[in-house]
Each structure stands twice: as structure tokens, then as C-alpha cells.
Design an enzyme around this catalytic site. Structure first.
Site, short mmCIF file in Angstrom:
data_model
loop_
_atom_site.label_atom_id
_atom_site.label_comp_id
_atom_site.label_asym_id
_atom_site.label_seq_id
_atom_site.Cartn_x
_atom_site.Cartn_y
_atom_site.Cartn_z
CE1 TYR A 93 9.23 -39.49 -10.53
CE2 TYR A 93 6.96 -39.30 -11.20
CZ TYR A 93 7.96 -40.04 -11.19
OH TYR A 93 8.61 -41.22 -12.35
CB CYS A 94 11.33 -32.90 -9.95
SG CYS A 94 11.96 -32.63 -7.74
NE ARG A 95 19.33 -35.99 -7.70
CZ ARG A 95 19.69 -35.39 -6.77
NH1 ARG A 95 18.83 -34.16 -6.13
NH2 ARG A 95 19.73 -35.20 -5.79
#
Length: 130
Positions: A93-95
Site C-alpha cells: 500500500y501507499c498513500r
């Protein structure tokens, strides 16, 4: 009425199927899921949770037990190969989802099984705040 019931059942089966498929992901594959399915998958003791944001973003908050490997760094793949186990599914995941898809693509090309959190940490926080 009958049509609505069929649509609801189809949607429910689709969500159940998404949760089940995560454990049987072939190498070089990417599955993108919502926060609900991502959280269910994280109950797997073999889950490798990877936050691909910067270390500054990671320090501001992250999913419990996540490992931070910044996908924007030139040594992302080298670090991933050293720190991750290809026999286990990698949950990335990222932002908001853009960088995690980039990392999922890179990891899958190296033979990793990858589950991507659609909507990233923003979706995760929104889901957890409910």
C-alpha cells in the site's frame, strides 16, 4: 424484487471470492482489493505488509506490522529481494494507490505474489474511522 436479490447475492459472492482468492495467488500475479478484504487477508500469519511510501510518510502513520520500503528509491527491488520472502504473499500500500500499483508491478515481475490496497492508506484510514 427478484432482480435486486440476484444483484445482492452476486455482489456478496464477489466479495467472498475476492477474500478467498488472496490465499491462492500465483507468482507474478497482482490482486487489488478494498480495505475490508485487505484487512481480512492480513490475518494470514505469512502476510508480508509493505508500505511503499517515503520514510517521512511512514513515520506519520502506517498499518501495524508494515515494513517500509520506499518504491521511489532506486534500490527498491534490491531491498525487497533481501527483506521479502517470495513464497509468501506481499500486501502493498501507499498513500492513495498509485505508488503501490507501481511497486506491485515491479514485485510481480520478480516473481512475488502481490495484493494491492486500492485507495491506499487514505482508504485504510477512512475504513478504520468508521
Amino acid at each position: 424484487m427478484k432482480c435486486k436479490l440476484i444483484k445482492m447475492l452476486t455482489a456478496l459472492l464477489g466479495l467472498t471470492g475476492a477474500a478467498c482468492v488472496q490465499k491462492n495467488i500465483p507468482a507474478n500475479a497482482i490482486v487489488t482489493v478494498d480495505a475490508v478484504s485487505f484487512e481480512k487477508a492480513l490475518s494470514d500469519v505469512n502476510a508480508q505488509i509493505i508500505d511503499v511510501r517515503t520514510s517521512e510518510e511512514f513515520a506519520e502513520g502506517h498499518i501495524e506490522k508494515a515494513l517500509n520500503i520506499d518504491v521511489t528509491q532506486s534500490d527498491f527491488i534490491e531491498k525487497a529481494k533481501k527483506q521479502l520472502d517470495k513464497s509468501k504473499t506481499s500486501y502493498v500500500y501507499c498513500r492513495s494507490g498509485r505508488r503501490s500499483m507501481m511497486s506491485a508491478d515491479l514485485l510481480s515481475k520478480e516473481g512475488f505474489k502481490v495484493v494491492n490496497l486500492r485507495g491506499g492508506y487514505l482508504e485504510w484510514q477512512s475504513y478504520k474511522d468508521k
